[in-house]
Each structure stands twice: as structure tokens, then as C-alpha cells.
Scaffold this active site. Structure first.
Site, PDB file in Angstrom:
ATOM      1  N   THR A 377       0.907  -1.126   0.000  1.00  0.00           N
ATOM      2  CA  THR A 377       0.000   0.000   0.000  1.00  0.00           C
ATOM      3  C   THR A 377       0.949   1.178   0.000  1.00  0.00           C
ATOM      4  O   THR A 377       2.136   0.999   0.232  1.00  0.00           O
ATOM      5  CB  THR A 377      -0.807  -0.022   1.316  1.00  0.00           C
ATOM      6  OG1 THR A 377      -1.566  -1.206   1.329  1.00  0.00           O
ATOM      7  CG2 THR A 377      -1.731   1.165   1.473  1.00  0.00           C
ATOM      8  N   THR A 395      -4.004   1.630  -2.468  1.00  0.00           N
ATOM      9  CA  THR A 395      -3.407   0.300  -2.401  1.00  0.00           C
ATOM     10  C   THR A 395      -3.884  -0.637  -3.498  1.00  0.00           C
ATOM     11  O   THR A 395      -4.962  -0.443  -4.065  1.00  0.00           O
ATOM     12  CB  THR A 395      -3.736  -0.340  -1.026  1.00  0.00           C
ATOM     13  OG1 THR A 395      -3.031  -1.564  -0.897  1.00  0.00           O
ATOM     14  CG2 THR A 395      -5.222  -0.591  -0.844  1.00  0.00           C
ATOM     15  N   ASN A 397      -3.523  -3.719  -2.306  1.00  0.00           N
ATOM     16  CA  ASN A 397      -3.525  -4.665  -1.194  1.00  0.00           C
ATOM     17  C   ASN A 397      -2.182  -5.383  -1.126  1.00  0.00           C
ATOM     18  O   ASN A 397      -1.237  -4.852  -0.571  1.00  0.00           O
ATOM     19  CB  ASN A 397      -4.696  -5.655  -1.250  1.00  0.00           C
ATOM     20  CG  ASN A 397      -4.806  -6.430   0.059  1.00  0.00           C
ATOM     21  OD1 ASN A 397      -4.432  -5.892   1.100  1.00  0.00           O
ATOM     22  ND2 ASN A 397      -5.272  -7.656   0.028  1.00  0.00           N
ATOM     23  N   ASP A 419      -9.481  -8.617   1.754  1.00  0.00           N
ATOM     24  CA  ASP A 419      -9.764  -7.871   2.993  1.00  0.00           C
ATOM     25  C   ASP A 419     -11.133  -8.225   3.584  1.00  0.00           C
ATOM     26  O   ASP A 419     -11.420  -7.901   4.728  1.00  0.00           O
ATOM     27  CB  ASP A 419      -9.687  -6.359   2.750  1.00  0.00           C
ATOM     28  CG  ASP A 419      -8.250  -5.835   2.785  1.00  0.00           C
ATOM     29  OD1 ASP A 419      -7.357  -6.604   3.165  1.00  0.00           O
ATOM     30  OD2 ASP A 419      -8.031  -4.662   2.430  1.00  0.00           O
ATOM     31  N   SER A 448     -11.328  -1.781   5.668  1.00  0.00           N
ATOM     32  CA  SER A 448      -9.917  -1.424   5.493  1.00  0.00           C
ATOM     33  C   SER A 448      -9.318  -0.979   6.824  1.00  0.00           C
ATOM     34  O   SER A 448     -10.037  -0.645   7.766  1.00  0.00           O
ATOM     35  CB  SER A 448      -9.846  -0.263   4.500  1.00  0.00           C
ATOM     36  OG  SER A 448      -8.531   0.232   4.404  1.00  0.00           O
ATOM     37  N   SER A 449      -7.991  -0.954   6.864  1.00  0.00           N
ATOM     38  CA  SER A 449      -7.293  -0.351   8.009  1.00  0.00           C
ATOM     39  C   SER A 449      -6.638   0.971   7.620  1.00  0.00           C
ATOM     40  O   SER A 449      -5.992   1.613   8.460  1.00  0.00           O
ATOM     41  CB  SER A 449      -6.204  -1.298   8.519  1.00  0.00           C
ATOM     42  OG  SER A 449      -6.768  -2.513   8.913  1.00  0.00           O
ATOM     43  N   GLY A 470      -0.960  -2.983   6.152  1.00  0.00           N
ATOM     44  CA  GLY A 470      -2.062  -3.909   6.426  1.00  0.00           C
ATOM     45  C   GLY A 470      -2.730  -3.562   7.748  1.00  0.00           C
ATOM     46  O   GLY A 470      -2.996  -2.395   8.042  1.00  0.00           O
TER      47      GLY A 470
HETATM   48  O1  DON Z   1      -7.098  -1.658   3.185  1.00  0.00           O
HETATM   49  C1  DON Z   1      -6.361  -2.321   3.912  1.00  0.00           C
HETATM   50  O2  DON Z   1      -6.443  -2.307   5.126  1.00  0.00           O
HETATM   51  C2  DON Z   1      -5.296  -3.195   3.270  1.00  0.00           C
HETATM   52  N1  DON Z   1      -5.732  -3.604   1.967  1.00  0.00           N
HETATM   53  C3  DON Z   1      -4.002  -2.451   3.231  1.00  0.00           C
HETATM   54  C4  DON Z   1      -2.889  -3.265   2.644  1.00  0.00           C
HETATM   55  C5  DON Z   1      -1.535  -2.767   2.989  1.00  0.00           C
HETATM   56  O3  DON Z   1      -1.353  -1.849   3.741  1.00  0.00           O
HETATM   57  C6  DON Z   1      -0.409  -3.510   2.405  1.00  0.00           C
HETATM   58  N2  DON Z   1       0.848  -2.814   2.645  1.00  0.00           N
HETATM   59  N3  DON Z   1       1.752  -2.995   3.321  1.00  0.00           N
END
Ligand code: DON
Length: 578
Positions: A377, A395, A397, A419, A448-449, A470
């Protein structure tokens, strides 16, 4: 300035405490300085694109749009137009808004689409290939941002991205590392391999040039015709065709019906600061605020950065908040999110009352009713000469998303469907164990986070912050805020400081290698904590502090107006002011 334990020790060397303090010396480079604007991104060329827009008189939203498209070219592992994200905006007049251009589930999606006939998750189905792809939102999101808050024409904002795609860009060490990391996955899709791997099948290395003519053509079409070129034109046709041929369910109406949502950001107060962050379908803002509300009742400055007592209360606050994240939150069009209950200061007090001051909590005792048992992301932060502030996290993802590109488009597609809850109790890519509120439904957005956040003080911008990572995005963003406000670190130190993370399940405190001293680890183990110190993904935060590099400098005066910091973990990134 916060009354930190270090300050107290300076005044009274005789002061001792039951837990020997472990003082974290977050040695870091000096933050970048700027008087007229600041751009912080995970790729240095994209940062320069943003600064150029500001210098030409564009505002922070113009710069955010130009950076978003530039990252899609120079940071393709995460930067994207085949994915989605969130933008938190605070204009100089105090107006705030939140654009949700995250992916939506295709119309043909079903709750059990990633389960086999026995109800077991099919390995990789939500992560690799077209079945993992959610309907992308970035192009629609950038255009809405530009139309509502920008000042410059789309063509001008997209020109640098198109030039980097057409003429190529030379990879530095950080760029090359991300391509090397994705090589194995990209090799599985001929269209992706043809772009990102050399003829000998190897990834591009340091000093080599990556040229992306198909992406240049797609971007030029969007530049000329707007989002219609993506959602109603040849790009959607190609993606739908490839999806149909390769096991996906994307259909033309998915693209035609895609709509950005403009939402009210989540807000809360923390020790006199106002936090403005992401509302559902992100869990980020709600959970950051819930944790901060709990922490407000503890003297973190006094307890000290990295001390066992601080880690204890932070982990317990995280544990309780992630139960709520994983069980109660989901897309607001489908789920009644209990946001005001979770943000109530009285609820935070209830949580504090449940925290044993001497012992670790036990996650399985917090199991909600009805609950069954690298990655990429990117975040960027921008502020302009007028004080308009923008935080964007977007992102694909996983790193390089689903690892697929529809022929002729040059666009990497996301694997955001992972997710969702595939099955209550079954962990996703980030180990999150989630419930029914986040179950798959057609047109629904997965929880999402991502937490693009703006902090204000006395009605003025104070900090712009966010991160990838993530499920850790929430705790990374939170820890930067606490490191600045409670521990007195400068913005670069606050971002670089070692991190901890807890997400309810698994019942483990993740600690960045060398993040805590062996003494502190022993104290925590003695309280009943299970620590995991293995090397993991800790995000790459990008932040700006206004008025000085730290609270002490802000209070003293004389600091730079804008102070930018890219995470030292972000090998290709840059903070640049002017
Ligand atoms: O929206 C979310 O929470 C995840 N899809 C984010 C993914 C992410 O941060 C991957 N990177 N390190």
C-alpha cells in the site's frame, strides 16, 4: 513540551521507579524543511512531481492527484490505478472531507466465493488472479478530488506520470528491491511479466530503465477523456475480457456503476489535539480514536517511550479496540457501524477499568458473541502554502496486487477482495480474524485499516500522517501521533522509532527487532505477554509536522513552517519541501 520521564530524570537524578525506564533514543536524520509546501511520498520522483505542482501554483489536492498518478508509474507495487484508496482533506478554511475510492465487490460476488464445497478456504483464491480483484476506484477518486477541490486541469496533473510511463524512469536501490520482491508472482502472468520483467525473465535492476508504453496509452486516454475512458471505455472492456477468460467475475456493469463516496471523516480529541481520520469502510479512524481515548487516561509521557508500562497499556488498548474492529465494523451502506458508541470517552473508561495494571489481558476472553473461532500500500502527505492539507493512502492490497494486468492496459489489478471475511474465524493476509459485518456481498467494500489522518491544534493544521502496513496501519499511525504528542520526539524520530503491534488475535505482541530492551521484554513476559520479535512488515509512514520539527521546537519558535519525514524503512521515498 510533554513532561517525559527523561525530563524528570534530568531534574531529579535520585528519582527511581519500580520499573527501570528504558529510554528510547530514536536517532534519526533531520526532517526535511519547507516554508511554502511539503510533499512526502514513498518514491522520490513522485515527491518531485508533487512539489513541482505546488511551485506552479497548484494546491495540495492538485499535488495529491498528480502524485497519485505518478506513483502508479514509478511505484507500481503499490501505487495504482487498478486499486483504490482514501483521501482525507482539510482545506485552509477548516472544511474537512473524506473521499472513499476504495474497491467494491463485483455484482457477481458471493459470500462463499472463496470456499470449496466443504466450506474450507481455497488457498490463494482471494489473493492471486482475477477472482481476487475488486472494482477499482482510484481514477474516479482522483477526478472527484480534482473537480471538487483542485485548481488545475487534469491534463496538466497527469502529464508527468504519462512522461515517466512513456520515456521510462531509472531504478534506484529502493525501486529495484521492490521489483525483485515481486518477480516470482509477476512471472505467472504473461502480460505482467512482459512489462515488469526483462526478456531473460529477471527483474529490472539498479540503474536500469523501466518503460511502460501500454500504461502511457491508458493514462493518456484518461487524461483526454476523463474517468469515462477507464469505466466506460476500452480499459474496462479489456479488464472484463481478461477477467472472463481467466477465472474472474468482473463485468461491464461493475465498472459502469462504480461511484466514489464522499463521507464525513471520523474525529476525536486527544489531549487537546483534534484527530481527523478515516470513517468506515475504513476501521482506521475509529480504531485510532478508540485507542487514543483509552490511552488519554494514562500518563504516557511520564511512563516513557518503550517502557514496559507504556507497552502494557498500549497493547491492552489495542487488544480491546481490535475486537471491535474485527467484529463490529463494515461498509456503512451494508452495516450499522456503532461509531458513536466506540468513540464515547465513557466507553474508553470502561475499557481502562478492565485493564489489570499488572497482568496481560487474554484475547480469547474477549470473544464477541456469534464469532467463530509483503504486501503493499502506499501513503503520502501533502501541505501547500495556504495550509490546505491532504493525506492519501491507496493500495493494490498485496504487493503488485493480484499480480495480473489485462492485455494492452499496462494496469496492475488489486487483490482487495482478501480484505473481506472469507469465513468467520479464518485469518486473512494480515492475520485478521473477522466476522459477519465484513462478509462479502455484491457492491460492498471490504473493511480497510487505511488511516490517512490530519491532526489539528487550535483550529490549525498540526500533523499530516499515515502509512501502509495492512492491519498495522492503525497502530503505526497511532504510534507516530503518541511519539510526537506524548514522548516529545521530532516527526522523523517519531516515524523511525521501533514499533509494537497487537490486533487481538493472534494473542501476540509483535515487536520490531531491537524495538525493546531485553529488560523490557523480560518485564512484559513476566506480566504474561507472548512477544514475537521476528522480522515483519512495519509499514512506511509519511508525515508532516507544522511549525517545528517537534513539540519542543514548536513551543520555542523558530522552527521551519513545514517539517517532512519519510520513514527510514522506505528505501525509495523522499520528503521534500520548498
Ligand atoms: O485496506 C487495507 O487495510 C489493506 N488492503 C491495506 C494493505 C496494505 O497496507 C499492504 N501494505 N503494506
Amino acid at each position: 513540551m510533554p513532561l517525559t520521564r527523561r525530563t524528570l530524570i534530568a531534574v531529579s537524578l535520585s528519582l527511581t521507579f519500580a520499573f527501570t525506564p528504558t529510554i528510547v533514543f530514536a536517532a534519526s536524520p533531520t526532517p526535511a524543511k519547507g516554508e511554502h509546501g511539503m510533499v512526502v511520498t514513498a518514491q522520490h520522483l513522485a515527491t518531485e512531481v508533487g512539489v513541482d505542482v505546488l511551485k506552479k501554483g497548484g494546491n495540495a489536492v492538485d499535488a495529491a492527484v498528480a502524485v497519485g498518478y505518478a506513483l502508479a508509474v514509478v511505484y507500481p507495487n503499490a501505487g495504482n490505478i487498478g486499486g483504490g484508496g482514501f483521501m482525507t482533506v482539510r482545506m485552509k478554511d477548516g472544511r474537512t472531507t473524506f473521499l472513499d475510492f476504495r474497491e467494491r465487490a463485483p455484482l457477481a460476488a458471493t459470500k462463499t466465493m472463496y470456499l470449496d464445497k466443504d466450506g474450507k478456504p481455497i488457498k490463494g483464491a482471494s489473493l492471486d488472479g482475477y477472482l481476487a480483484v475488486g472494482v477499482p476506484g482510484s481514477v474516479a477518486g482522483f477526478e472527484m478530488a480534482r473537480e471538487k477541490f483542485g485548481t488545475l486541469p487534469r491534463q496538466e496533473l497527469m502529464a508527468p506520470a504519462i512522461a515517466y510511463a512513456k520515456d521510462g524512469f531509472v531504478l534506484n536501490q529502493g525501486d529495484a528491491a521492490s521489483f525483485a520482491g515481486g518477480a516470482e508472482r509477476l512471472a505467472k502472468d504473461p502480460a505482467a511479466a512482459a512489462i515488469f520483467l526483462k526478456k531473460d525473465g529477471k527483474p529490472y535492476g539498479i540503474g536500469e530503465k523501466l518503460v511502460q508504453p501500454d500504461l502511457a496509452a491508458s493514462l493518456s486516454a484518461i487524461s483526454d477523456k476523463g474517468p469515462d475512458a477507464f469505466y466506460n471505455g476500452a480499459i474496462a472492456d479489456e479488464i472484463v475480457k481478461a477477467s472472463g477468460a481467466k477465472g474472474g467475475i468482473l463485468a461491464k456493469p461493475d465498472f459502469e456503476q462504480y461511484a466514489v463516496r464522499e463521507l464525513k471523516p471520523v474525529t476525536c480529541s486527544y489531549r487537546g489535539y483534534e484527530i481527523i481520520s478515516s470513517p468506515p469502510p475504513s476501521s482506521g479512524g475509529v480504531i485510532i480514536c478508540e485507542i487514543l481515548n483509552v490511552l488519554e487516561g494514562y500518563p504516557l509521557s511520564y511512563l516513557g517511550a518503550g517502557s514496559a508500562e507504556t507497552v502494557h497499556v498500549m497493547v491492552e488498548a489495542m487488544r480491546h479496540a481490535y475486537v471491535d474492529r474485527n467484529s463490529a465494523l463494515g461498509d456503512p451502506d451494508f452495516v450499522d457501524n456503532p461509531v458513536s458508541r466506540l468513540l464515547d470517552k465513557a466507553y474508553a473508561k470502561d475499557i481502562r477499568d478492565k485493564i489489570d495494571p499488572f497482568r496481560a489481558g487474554v484475547s480469547k476472553e474477549l470473544m464477541p458473541k456469534g464469532f467463530g473461532e509483503s504486501k503493499e500500500t502506499t501513503h503520502y502527505s501533502i501541505i501547500d502554502k495556504d495550509g490546505n492539507a491532504v493525506a492519501v493512502t491507496y493500495t493494490l492490497n498485496g504487493s503488485f496486487g493480484a499480480g495480473v494486468v489485462a492485455d494492452g492496459t499496462g494496469i496492475l489489478l488489486n487483490n482487495e477482495m482478501d480484505d473481506f471475511t472469507q469465513k468467520p474465524g479464518v485469518p486473512n493476509l494480515y492475520g485478521l480474524v473477522q466476522g459477519e459485518a465484513n462478509a462479502i456481498q455484491p457492491k460492498k467494500t471490504p473493511l480497510s485499516s487505511m488511516s490517512p489522518t490530519i491532526v489539528t491544534k487550535d483550529g490549525k493544521p498540526f500533523m499530516v500522517i499515515g502509512s501502509p502496513g495492512g492491519s498495522r496501519i492503525i497502530t503505526i499511525t497511532l504510534e507516530v501521533i503518541v511519539n510526537v504528542i506524548d514522548h516529545g520526539m521530532d516527526i522523523q524520530q517519531a516515524i523511525d522509532a521501533p514499533r509494537i503491534h497487537h490486533q487481538w488475535l493472534p494473542d501476540t505482541v509483535y515487536v520490531e527487532p531491537f524495538g525493546l530492551s531485553p529488560d523490557t521484554e523480560k518485564l512484559l513476559a513476566g506480566m504474561g505477554y507472548h512477544l514475537d520479535l521476528s522480522d515483519q512488515i512495519w509499514g512506511q509512514a509519511a508525515g508532516i509536522l507544522v511549525g517545528g520539527k517537534s513539540l519542543a521546537q514548536i513551543e520555542k519558535g523558530g522552527g521551519a513552517r513545514y517539517n517532512g519525514a519519510i520513514d527510514s524503512r522506505a528505501a525509495a521515498g523522499e520528503a521534500l519541501g520548498y
